[in-house]
Scaffold this motif. Structure first.
Motif, PDB file in Angstrom:
ATOM      1  N   ARG A 146      -2.963   1.237  -3.515  1.00 44.83           N
ATOM      2  CA  ARG A 146      -2.025   0.155  -3.812  1.00 44.83           C
ATOM      3  C   ARG A 146      -0.943   0.603  -4.784  1.00 44.83           C
TER       4      ARG A 146
ATOM      5  N   MET B  29       0.843  -1.189   0.000  1.00 43.53           N
ATOM      6  CA  MET B  29       0.000   0.000   0.000  1.00 43.53           C
ATOM      7  C   MET B  29       0.880   1.242   0.000  1.00 43.53           C
TER       8      MET B  29
ATOM      9  N   GLY C 265      -1.683  -1.208  -9.813  1.00 47.57           N
ATOM     10  CA  GLY C 265      -2.218  -0.829  -8.514  1.00 47.57           C
ATOM     11  C   GLY C 265      -3.405   0.102  -8.689  1.00 47.57           C
ATOM     12  N   ASP C 266      -3.446   1.155  -7.909  1.00 44.15           N
ATOM     13  CA  ASP C 266      -4.550   2.114  -7.980  1.00 44.15           C
ATOM     14  C   ASP C 266      -4.203   3.330  -8.809  1.00 44.15           C
TER      15      ASP C 266
END
Length: 360
Positions: free
Chosen positions: A8, A1, A70-71
């Protein structure tokens, strides 16, 4: 994270290509694909990648992983990054090839020579390192051809800077750490820098940092600039100015909408709405110093948008657009710190009409 944000981290195309290389070369030497395959990244991360493609044939092995950004809203998130490894001539070392969906360098100014596959230096080093590691573990020579491909990469590349930078046929294999930090915008800033490098290598003496496609169109028509001269600045005025400070060109045009250029005039280098706001008190003070009466300055201070402030000034025959452009130009010159660059600023409205200029 990602620390503090709850978002993420992801992995770069370079990390994905490295994992695919490790798996493919292992299979070429042993007949078996490691799955998942773990790699070591420059800052000590040891991600493990599940294989989404495995193919072992006569004299070659192919492995592929799906990129997880990820994000981060990365254009290559979900893309399948594959590597085919074949034996090379003895003593050749690692030879890189662009497969389907990976671009080729066609213009000077980038970190790689013209004609080379668009696989950046750090991913090349990471892939060379895993080739050496696998060779040592399984008795290989380390002399291999590494062909990188990205499914749908040519189409995805049209949504990146690659065509403008002269990277044709697909994506670049990127990454300096192997890690994608959500919303870091590092790829965008790197593209700005590469855009400057390509323009300088092409001998272009006038570049333009534009906040969007409308301002790009206006500047292209205004100054008859080639595509290589256009820097897709977006919100990153600081990235343009700081890089040009170290790598100057004779002339810079900064162009954008009234709102973003108002922020630049207020001394902001990041023009994103989450990180800077239009300072209506400043706009009112600029207008007051130019002769606006108290009623007009009150209306400017209470405006909802910079465009509304511009409109009330236009109705009162006060050239707020020019005044904002001039103040933004002065801030650009301050940020350039004496670099030998002539600067002009162009301010437009939403329709693409020029509503302010300075330094022309």
């Amino acid at each position: 994270m990602s620390e503090g944000s709850g978002l993420r981290y992801g992995w770069t195309t370079g990390a994905c290509a490295t994992a695919s290389t490790a798996a493919a070369y292992t299979a070429l030497l042993t007949g078996t694909f490691p799955d998942p395959v773990e790699i070591l990244l420059p800052k000590g991360h040891r991600p493990a990648f599940a294989l989404a493609r495995e193919r072992l044939g006569d004299g070659f092995a192919t492995a592929g992983v799906v990129k997880d950004a990820g994000d981060d809203p990365d254009v290559t998130h979900g893309a399948l990054v594959s590597v085919t490894v074949r034996p090379a001539e003895p003593g050749a070392g690692v030879v890189f090839r662009a497969g389907a969906g990976v671009g080729t360098i066609t213009k000077p100014g980038l970190p790689l020579p013209v004609g080379e596959p668009a696989i950046n230096p750090v991913p090349r080093q990471l892939m060379s390192d895993v080739v050496a590691k696998v060779a040592a573990e399984h008795g290989g020579s380390g002399d291999v051809v590494v062909e990188v491909s990205v499914d749908g990469g040519e189409e995805l590349a049209r949504r990146t800077w690659n065509p403008r930078l002269g990277i044709l046929g697909g994506l670049s294999i990127l990454g300096t750490t192997g890690v994608v930090v959500p919303y870091s915008c590092s790829a965008w800033i790197d593209s700005i820098r590469r855009g400057v490098d390509v323009a300088r290598a092409a001998g272009i003496e006038h570049v333009a940092g534009c906040t969007g496609s409308t301002s790009e169109k206006v500047v292209t028509e205004l100054h008859d600039l080639p595509g290589e001269a256009l820097l897709d600045m977006g919100d990153f005025a600081g990235a343009v100015l700081k890089y040009l400070r170290r790598h100057p060109v004779p002339r810079l045009t900064v162009a954008g909408g009234i709102g973003k250029i108002s922020k630049l005039a207020d001394g902001h280098l990041d023009l994103h709405s989450k990180r800077s706001q239009v300072n209506f008190a400043l706009l009112a003070a600029i207008a007051r110093d130019a002769g606006a009466d108290p009623d007009l300055t009150t209306r400017i201070r209470g405006a909802n948008t910079a465009l509304e402030a511009l409109q009330v000034c236009t109705a009162a025959n006060l050239p707020l657009g020019d005044l904002i452009a001039d103040r933004a130009r002065q801030f650009c010159l301050e940020t350039l710190r004496g670099a030998p660059i002539a600067v002009d600023v162009v301010v437009i409205d939403r329709a693409g009409t020029i509503v302010g200029r300075a330094g022309a």
